[in-house]
Enzyme design. Structure first.
Site, mmCIF file in Angstrom:
data_model
loop_
_atom_site.group_PDB
_atom_site.id
_atom_site.type_symbol
_atom_site.label_atom_id
_atom_site.label_comp_id
_atom_site.label_asym_id
_atom_site.label_seq_id
_atom_site.Cartn_x
_atom_site.Cartn_y
_atom_site.Cartn_z
ATOM 1 C CB SER A 46 64.682 2.210 32.887
ATOM 2 O OG SER A 46 63.104 2.769 32.529
ATOM 3 C CG HIS A 47 62.340 4.793 29.567
ATOM 4 N ND1 HIS A 47 63.287 3.922 30.237
ATOM 5 C CD2 HIS A 47 63.583 4.422 28.005
ATOM 6 C CE1 HIS A 47 63.214 2.271 29.210
ATOM 7 N NE2 HIS A 47 62.698 2.856 27.715
ATOM 8 C CG ASP A 177 54.802 3.761 28.748
ATOM 9 O OD1 ASP A 177 55.034 2.937 27.216
ATOM 10 O OD2 ASP A 177 55.859 5.236 28.334
ATOM 11 C CG PHE A 178 52.280 -1.838 30.018
ATOM 12 C CD1 PHE A 178 52.812 -2.986 29.138
ATOM 13 C CD2 PHE A 178 51.252 -1.491 30.564
ATOM 14 C CE1 PHE A 178 51.847 -3.227 28.463
ATOM 15 C CE2 PHE A 178 49.944 -1.987 29.678
ATOM 16 C CZ PHE A 178 49.778 -2.699 28.867
ATOM 17 C CD GLU A 187 63.506 -0.406 35.592
ATOM 18 O OE1 GLU A 187 64.644 -1.286 36.963
ATOM 19 O OE2 GLU A 187 63.176 0.383 36.194
ATOM 20 C CG HIS A 228 48.955 -17.174 26.731
ATOM 21 N ND1 HIS A 228 48.809 -17.082 28.048
ATOM 22 C CD2 HIS A 228 47.717 -16.511 26.407
ATOM 23 C CE1 HIS A 228 47.675 -17.757 28.540
ATOM 24 N NE2 HIS A 228 46.903 -17.073 27.685
ATOM 25 C CE LYS A 229 45.258 -14.157 29.632
ATOM 26 N NZ LYS A 229 44.522 -14.354 31.663
ATOM 27 C CB SER A 306 50.554 8.137 35.427
ATOM 28 O OG SER A 306 51.204 7.610 34.113
ATOM 29 N NE ARG A 308 56.393 5.142 39.380
ATOM 30 C CZ ARG A 308 57.492 5.705 39.333
ATOM 31 N NH1 ARG A 308 58.454 6.758 39.616
ATOM 32 N NH2 ARG A 308 57.105 5.976 37.246
ATOM 33 N NE ARG A 309 54.425 8.680 33.967
ATOM 34 C CZ ARG A 309 53.484 9.022 32.914
ATOM 35 N NH1 ARG A 309 54.614 10.672 33.213
ATOM 36 N NH2 ARG A 309 52.580 9.373 32.620
HETATM 37 P P1 NDP Z 1 55.803 -0.519 34.893
HETATM 38 O O1 NDP Z 1 56.419 -1.615 34.840
HETATM 39 O O2 NDP Z 1 57.664 0.759 35.786
HETATM 40 O O3 NDP Z 1 55.124 0.809 34.634
HETATM 41 C C1 NDP Z 1 54.515 0.684 33.720
HETATM 42 C C2 NDP Z 1 52.609 0.739 33.993
HETATM 43 O O4 NDP Z 1 52.493 0.610 34.955
HETATM 44 C C3 NDP Z 1 53.504 2.473 34.216
HETATM 45 O O5 NDP Z 1 51.750 3.273 33.788
HETATM 46 C C4 NDP Z 1 52.817 2.304 35.798
HETATM 47 O O6 NDP Z 1 52.696 3.538 36.262
HETATM 48 C C5 NDP Z 1 52.026 2.130 36.035
HETATM 49 N N1 NDP Z 1 51.752 1.011 37.499
HETATM 50 C C6 NDP Z 1 53.309 0.045 38.102
HETATM 51 N N2 NDP Z 1 52.690 -0.209 38.785
HETATM 52 C C7 NDP Z 1 51.518 -0.141 39.271
HETATM 53 C C8 NDP Z 1 49.971 -0.304 40.069
HETATM 54 N N3 NDP Z 1 50.997 -0.886 41.250
HETATM 55 N N4 NDP Z 1 49.131 0.059 40.032
HETATM 56 C C9 NDP Z 1 48.586 0.452 38.679
HETATM 57 N N5 NDP Z 1 49.377 1.231 37.758
HETATM 58 C C10 NDP Z 1 51.009 1.104 37.919
HETATM 59 O O7 NDP Z 1 57.312 0.210 33.357
HETATM 60 P P2 NDP Z 1 58.181 -0.831 32.461
HETATM 61 O O8 NDP Z 1 59.595 -1.245 32.993
HETATM 62 O O9 NDP Z 1 57.056 -1.862 31.355
HETATM 63 O O10 NDP Z 1 58.399 0.695 31.330
HETATM 64 C C11 NDP Z 1 59.292 1.632 31.904
HETATM 65 C C12 NDP Z 1 58.999 2.754 30.620
HETATM 66 O O11 NDP Z 1 60.085 1.896 29.109
HETATM 67 C C13 NDP Z 1 57.971 2.742 29.792
HETATM 68 O O12 NDP Z 1 57.514 4.537 29.553
HETATM 69 C C14 NDP Z 1 58.119 2.569 28.019
HETATM 70 O O13 NDP Z 1 57.449 3.298 27.407
HETATM 71 C C15 NDP Z 1 59.520 2.468 28.335
HETATM 72 N N6 NDP Z 1 60.257 1.251 27.044
HETATM 73 C C16 NDP Z 1 60.479 1.872 25.941
HETATM 74 C C17 NDP Z 1 60.844 1.033 24.996
HETATM 75 C C18 NDP Z 1 61.253 2.182 23.687
HETATM 76 O O14 NDP Z 1 62.129 0.578 23.096
HETATM 77 N N7 NDP Z 1 61.518 3.143 23.339
HETATM 78 C C19 NDP Z 1 61.581 -0.109 24.982
HETATM 79 C C20 NDP Z 1 59.983 -0.486 26.586
HETATM 80 C C21 NDP Z 1 60.130 -0.225 27.252
HETATM 81 P P3 NDP Z 1 53.739 4.335 37.629
HETATM 82 O O15 NDP Z 1 54.453 4.728 36.291
HETATM 83 O O16 NDP Z 1 52.905 5.796 37.828
HETATM 84 O O17 NDP Z 1 54.421 4.119 38.196
HETATM 85 O O1 PYC Z 2 64.423 0.301 28.000
HETATM 86 O O2 PYC Z 2 62.919 -1.703 26.649
HETATM 87 C C1 PYC Z 2 63.927 -0.942 26.565
HETATM 88 C C2 PYC Z 2 64.263 -0.320 25.853
HETATM 89 C C3 PYC Z 2 64.412 -0.179 24.594
HETATM 90 C C4 PYC Z 2 64.505 0.769 23.682
HETATM 91 C C5 PYC Z 2 64.500 1.900 24.534
HETATM 92 N N1 PYC Z 2 63.967 1.447 25.747
#
Ligand code: NDP
Ligand code: PYC
Length: 336
Positions: A46-47, A177-178, A187, A228-229, A306, A308-309
């Site tokens: 996605s990024h 990072d989530f 996504e 809510h969290k 991280s 997986r990453r």
């Molecule tokens: P994910 O839900 O894919 O992952 C979130 C985090 O949880 C990661 O660090 C991931 O590690 C970890 N994780 C996932 N599964 C497990 C597990 N089973 N056990 C332990 N840890 C786990 O991410 P999101 O979809 O929420 O976000 C994706 C990206 O989008 C992020 O990098 C975020 O910065 C970016 N983003 C940017 C925005 C912006 O405004 N610029 C807005 C929203 C999102 P791993 O990667 O190793 O799976």
């Molecule tokens: O995937 O939610 C997102 C996002 C917003 C801005 C950049 N990525």
């Protein structure tokens, strides 16, 4: 789905080529391309290269400055400000980072406030860069008001990511990072492109009814993770990376966009902490206690965020390649 394999070098040069062809100055093109490349290398679909479409659309909309150089200000002993002046955030981060590190080492804690930036990227490359200096890092940013507060059905919050890094001396840092939404907006966009349903619990449609239709979700509202969290965490990010640093809320970013569909425009807050100062004279002891925490997690067969990453990164570096859907590759080539 047919895949297109690219060498890592080709993925980086293609990204720079697309960005420069769409008016980005070499400095901005390099900073943006590097982050997109890192995302693809770590299989963050996605990024990764997909973001070239978003950045190009934003440039063509006339919203983002493609060449403004950031103004870096030493705002207070614990605060460096990087005014991106309407450009993407990444060059501002790059130029603010050395001062953030220097301030943090001097007094134990410091913040970098990036203002007036377009922000499309994952936050882990930034917290990893801070951790590479031996510092603990926290980063957060709003986006557009796509996400309903818990109990509501209309967008108020951004997808508001939160990232954290804890450095290790001889290994990659502990990083999470989530998005504080159930999933990143990117996504849902990828599900829409692939014609796939999204999981239940990600979004409601424009009438406030639960939906698994990606198109309907994008017209309705996304939901926070953890009820809510996640909603409260998202509100905190709005406040800390919005009014606290004198920048937009996601609602204001959305209004400023005025239907252009560009990358969100707002601020970002990064906080760095020096463990050598916070841990007093007992760095080795406390670091060992931190390691015991990671061992206790891994000892149960659970994985660290991280992991997986990092495995994806190792795979990409070993093969020297990345893979994206052929349809995405064709769409990217059409941008040049
Ligand atoms: P994910 O839900 O894919 O992952 C979130 C985090 O949880 C990661 O660090 C991931 O590690 C970890 N994780 C996932 N599964 C497990 C597990 N089973 N056990 C332990 N840890 C786990 O991410 P999101 O979809 O929420 O976000 C994706 C990206 O989008 C992020 O990098 C975020 O910065 C970016 N983003 C940017 C925005 C912006 O405004 N610029 C807005 C929203 C999102 P791993 O990667 O190793 O799976
Ligand atoms: O995937 O939610 C997102 C996002 C917003 C801005 C950049 N990525």
């Amino acid at each position: 789905m047919t895949e297109q394999i690219l060498t890592l070098d080709d993925a980086l040069s293609l990204s720079e080529r697309v960005l420069e062809a769409n008016g980005f100055s070499p400095d901005h093109a390099r900073a943006i391309a590097r982050t997109i490349w890192q995302g693809q290398r770590d299989e963050c679909q996605s990024h990764g290269l997909y973001r070239l479409i978003v950045c190009t659309h934003t440039a063509r909309s006339g919203k983002v400055s493609t060449d403004a150089l950031p103004d870096i200000t030493d705002a207070a002993p614990g605060l460096v400000r990087a005014d991106a002046k309407g450009a993407y955030s990444l060059l501002a981060f790059e130029r603010g980072l050395p001062i953030l590190v220097e301030k943090t080492r001097r007094q134990g804690i410091a913040a970098l406030a990036i203002n007036h930036c377009y922000h499309f990227s994952a936050l882990w490359p930034e917290v990893e860069a801070i951790a590479a200096e031996g510092l603990v890092a926290l980063a957060m940013t709003p986006s557009h008001a796509w996400v309903a507060p818990y109990g509501g059905t209309k967008g108020v919050f951004g997808t508001n990511p939160l990232a954290f890094a804890w450095p290790h001396a001889d290994a990659p840092p502990f990083v999470f990072d989530f998005a504080t939404s159930a999933a990143a907006r990117g996504e849902i966009e990828l599900h829409r492109r692939a014609g796939k349903a999204i999981p239940e619990g990600w979004a409601v449609d424009a009438d406030g009814h639960p939906t698994t239709d990606a198109e309907a979700a994008m017209k309705g509202a996304m939901l926070t993770f953890g009820g809510h969290k996640g909603s409260a965490l998202s509100a905190m990010i709005e406040l800390m990376a919005g009014p606290l640093i004198g920048d937009f809320l996601s609602l204001e970013s959305q209004a400023y966009d005025a239907g252009a569909g560009a990358t969100p425009y707002h601020g970002e807050l990064l906080i760095a902490i020096d463990p050598n100062i916070f841990m007093g004279g007992q760095v080795a002891h406390h670091t060992q206690r931190a390691e015991a925490l990671f061992d206790a997690i891994l000892g149960q067969g659970a994985r660290l965020p991280s992991q997986r990453r990092y495995e994806a990164r190792a795979r990409s570096l070993a093969s020297g390649t990345v893979s994206i859907p052929k349809a995405l590759y064709d769409d990217i080539l059409a941008l040049i």
